[in-house]
Design a protein around this motif. Structure first.
Motif, PDB file in Angstrom:
ATOM      1  N   LEU A 190      12.101  -2.816  -9.758  1.00  0.00           N
ATOM      2  CA  LEU A 190      10.933  -2.477  -8.847  1.00  0.00           C
ATOM      3  C   LEU A 190       9.627  -3.738  -9.223  1.00  0.00           C
ATOM      4  CD1 LEU A 190      10.491   1.271  -8.487  1.00  0.00           C
ATOM      5  CD2 LEU A 190      11.770  -0.336  -7.070  1.00  0.00           C
ATOM      6  N   VAL A 191       9.259  -4.271  -8.261  1.00  0.00           N
ATOM      7  CA  VAL A 191       8.314  -5.399  -8.256  1.00  0.00           C
ATOM      8  C   VAL A 191       6.763  -4.701  -8.444  1.00  0.00           C
ATOM      9  CG1 VAL A 191       7.298  -7.678  -7.406  1.00  0.00           C
ATOM     10  CG2 VAL A 191       9.781  -6.821  -6.942  1.00  0.00           C
ATOM     11  N   ASP A 192       5.988  -5.053  -9.522  1.00  0.00           N
ATOM     12  CA  ASP A 192       4.632  -4.601  -9.486  1.00  0.00           C
ATOM     13  C   ASP A 192       3.994  -5.169  -8.262  1.00  0.00           C
ATOM     14  OD1 ASP A 192       2.878  -3.411 -11.785  1.00  0.00           O
ATOM     15  OD2 ASP A 192       1.757  -4.963 -10.611  1.00  0.00           O
ATOM     16  N   ALA A 193       3.220  -4.124  -7.774  1.00  0.00           N
ATOM     17  CA  ALA A 193       2.166  -4.550  -6.689  1.00  0.00           C
ATOM     18  C   ALA A 193       1.323  -5.657  -6.803  1.00  0.00           C
ATOM     19  CB  ALA A 193       1.557  -3.201  -6.215  1.00  0.00           C
ATOM     20  N   ASP A 194       1.011  -5.970  -8.093  1.00  0.00           N
ATOM     21  CA  ASP A 194       0.018  -7.059  -8.359  1.00  0.00           C
ATOM     22  C   ASP A 194       0.695  -8.339  -8.709  1.00  0.00           C
ATOM     23  OD1 ASP A 194      -2.689  -5.634  -7.719  1.00  0.00           O
ATOM     24  OD2 ASP A 194      -2.394  -4.627  -9.723  1.00  0.00           O
ATOM     25  N   SER A 195       1.953  -8.315  -8.670  1.00  0.00           N
ATOM     26  CA  SER A 195       2.555  -9.727  -9.180  1.00  0.00           C
ATOM     27  C   SER A 195       2.887 -10.501  -8.006  1.00  0.00           C
ATOM     28  CB  SER A 195       4.017  -9.024  -9.991  1.00  0.00           C
ATOM     29  OG  SER A 195       4.807 -10.128 -10.363  1.00  0.00           O
TER      30      SER A 195
END
Length: 293
Positions: free
Chosen positions: A256-261
């Motif tokens: 899962l991709v971090d929302a801030d990345s």
């Protein structure tokens, strides 16, 4: 915000030919050397400012971008504008900054232009002779406009004939050598779209991206690749071949991709190398995926 960009480093030893750049909490730029080959690599070769070093001027939160200009790797980002050195009279308050600079931040520092404080997305692509840097201008009640700054040329451009751009939209860009065309990917309220500089603008139909998704693009073997985050934080890609974008595809071993990345991607050694921060991981730790071409 985790800002990431990547560049080839073909003169480095085998196994260390991908450079990963990222921003730090003290507003500096850090560097890791990663593997260009099939095997999994580590981040044990890294260069990062310590907590006792001077703070930098790279804005955080904001994105960064990279381009290879004739073998010179350039990293671009937003930097704080220099404050006046003169001492103000008693009772006079220093003016509040309204703009940040759009700058080269590696291998040297040089301000290129400026934009309003709220615009933090940036993308870049290059030919062998020119690098194009894309960013937004506007906001604060005014429509967002795609701006283009050119390294190696003195004729910047402004593209204001796009559909309404989503506030907080990411940006990605790629260059097609055969036709000498550059493309910019951005987001509206209802779709991910692709804009051809001085040309057409059209939706990327099957890109099911979350609002404000990070966008990463590359061009290799006559195909364009776009990577993004879905509303469920999953990493997906769509591929453009012979002028047509295909269906969304999952990426093997993705997390899962971090929302801030940000999502950074580069082509090397027969793979698209994708970097991003995974949800709930420590700062400065990045997943490196190798997506076969």
């Amino acid at each position: 915000m985790v800002a990431i960009a990547t560049l080839p480093s073909l003169q480095a030893p085998v196994g260390k030919q991908v450079n990963l750049f990222y921003n730090t909490s003290n507003n500096n730029l850090a560097l890791e050397q990663r593997s260009e080959g099939k095997g999994q690599d580590t981040s044990d070769v890294n260069y990062v400012a310590s907590g006792t070093d001077q703070p930098g001027y790279i804005c955080n939160p904001s994105h960064i971008a990279s381009a290879d200009l004739g073998g010179v790797g350039l990293v671009f980002g937003f930097t704080k504008q220099k404050q006046q050195d003169t001492k103000l009279p008693a009772g006079v308050v220093a003016p509040v900054a309204t703009n940040n600079d759009v700058s080269i931040i590696s291998p040297i520092y040089r301000s290129l232009t400026s934009t309003e404080l709220g615009n933090t997305s940036i993308a870049a692509c290059s030919s062998t002779e020119v690098a194009w840097v894309f960013y937004f201008s506007g906001g604060g009640g005014n429509p967002l406009v795609i701006k283009e700054e050119i390294v190696g040329d003195s004729n910047p451009a402004s593209y204001d004939d796009t559909p309404t751009i989503l506030a907080g939209s990411g940006l990605a860009a790629y260059y097609v050598p055969k036709t000498d065309d550059r493309f910019v990917v951005y987001q509206t309220k209802n779709s991910i779209r692709e804009f051809q500089a001085h040309g057409s603008d059209s939706p990327i139909k099957y890109a099911d991206a979350a609002d404000k998704s990070p966008l990463g693009a590359t061009y290799a073997n006559d195909k364009a690749y776009l990577y993004y985050r879905t509303s469920h934080s999953e990493l997906r890609k769509v591929v453009k071949e012979k002028g047509v974008w295909g269906s969304a595809q999952a990426i093997t071993d993705s997390r899962l991709v971090d929302a801030d990345s940000q999502i950074a991607v580069i082509t090397a050694g027969g793979y698209n190398h994708i970097f991003y921060a995974v949800e709930n991981t420590a700062a400065g730790k990045f997943l490196h995926l190798k997506d076969p071409l």
